[in-house]
Design a protein around this motif. Structure first.
Motif: not given
Length: 282
Positions: A229-235
């Motif tokens: 989730a962090s990967l997608k939201s932060e990139t």
């Protein structure tokens, strides 16, 4: 003037007496003291602090909330967390978050017991690992990311990107693991790639004990779910890379994993990145 006098008194006594105790003697909450102190600060100093907060938010692409920004500021100067929070709210610099869509799992061939049982703590590296697959629907073709995370420090220790969500994808990821200590647990969901005979054989060949979430319970694998989730939201969502090339998607994921492992601080790791934490503690 009462506020100014209280601030001056606290500043005078705090060398010898904790601020909490001084405020208790004065009959004021600590939050009130910090609010008065913030108002008494020179406007130029306020401007410099706000400017620095803005720089850190921008540098980290608004991936950090006020707690992590506070931790970074405190490496340079003393600052109250609530002050940082108010500044970020004032300028709309809050962390931007997107909710991850849950992938569907296949039909099970062999389902293992849930040995992890949501105990997301480990005493040493490679004691507990978690793995999952997530969609990367941002390029000109559908891609899939298979990754393995070490629960000990949240480090991504293996990952594979491919256009097919099949057993080869997870076997390639698994093959990146080196020597595995006795007793290592690898946790996954009940997806067909994980319950397949080929994957189970490879797991046993490495001496790993398999653990699986209960069906339809993503919280049982929250560590890796949170990372994806962090990967997608932060990139992709943050930079609006929702319609780009396959090459950019792959490079974005590689760059983020390097950033996540080496630079991105985590509160639970005493504001260290996963690799820094492993080096310091180990």
């Amino acid at each position: 003037m009462v506020g100014q006098a209280a601030v001056e008194l606290v500043e005078l006594l705090k060398v010898d007496i904790p601020i909490k105790r001084i405020c208790m003697y004065l009959g004021i909450p600590r939050s009130t003291y910090y609010r008065w102190k913030w108002k008494s600060i020179n406007p130029y100093s306020k401007h410099k602090l706000e400017q620095r907060i803005g720089e850190l938010c921008k540098t980290n692409k608004y991936r950090y909330g006020y707690r992590k920004i506070t931790a970074l500021i405190r490496m340079e100067q003393v600052v109250n967390q609530k002050v940082v929070q108010r500044v970020m709210q004032k300028y709309g610099w809050q962390c931007r978050v997107k909710v991850k869509k849950r992938k569907k799992t296949g039909q099970p061939y062999h389902v293992a017991d849930n040995l992890l049982n949501r105990n997301f703590t480990a005493n040493k590296p490679l004691e507990k690992l978690v793995t999952d697959i997530t969609y990367l629907p941002f390029g000109n073709k559908q891609l899939y990311l298979s990754s393995i995370l070490d629960v000990y420090n949240g480090e991504i220790i293996a990952f594979t990107i491919d256009s097919k969500q099949d057993t080869t994808l997870v076997l390639d990821t698994l093959s990146q693991l080196g020597d595995i200590p006795v007793g290592c647990i690898l946790h996954s969901d009940q997806g067909s790639v994980y319950t397949s005979a080929d994957y189970q054989k490879a797991i046993k060949g490495k001496g790993i004990t398999m653990s699986m979430s209960r069906k339809g319970t993503p919280a049982d694998n929250a560590c890796i779910e949170s990372f994806h989730a962090s990967l997608k939201s932060e990139t992709f969502y943050l930079d609006r890379l929702t319609c780009t090339t396959t090459a950019i998607v792959e490079q974005t994921v590689r760059d983020y994993i390097s950033y996540y492992n080496n630079i991105r601080i985590q509160t639970k790791l005493n504001n260290q990145s996963p690799i820094n934490y492993r080096k310091l503690v180990g």
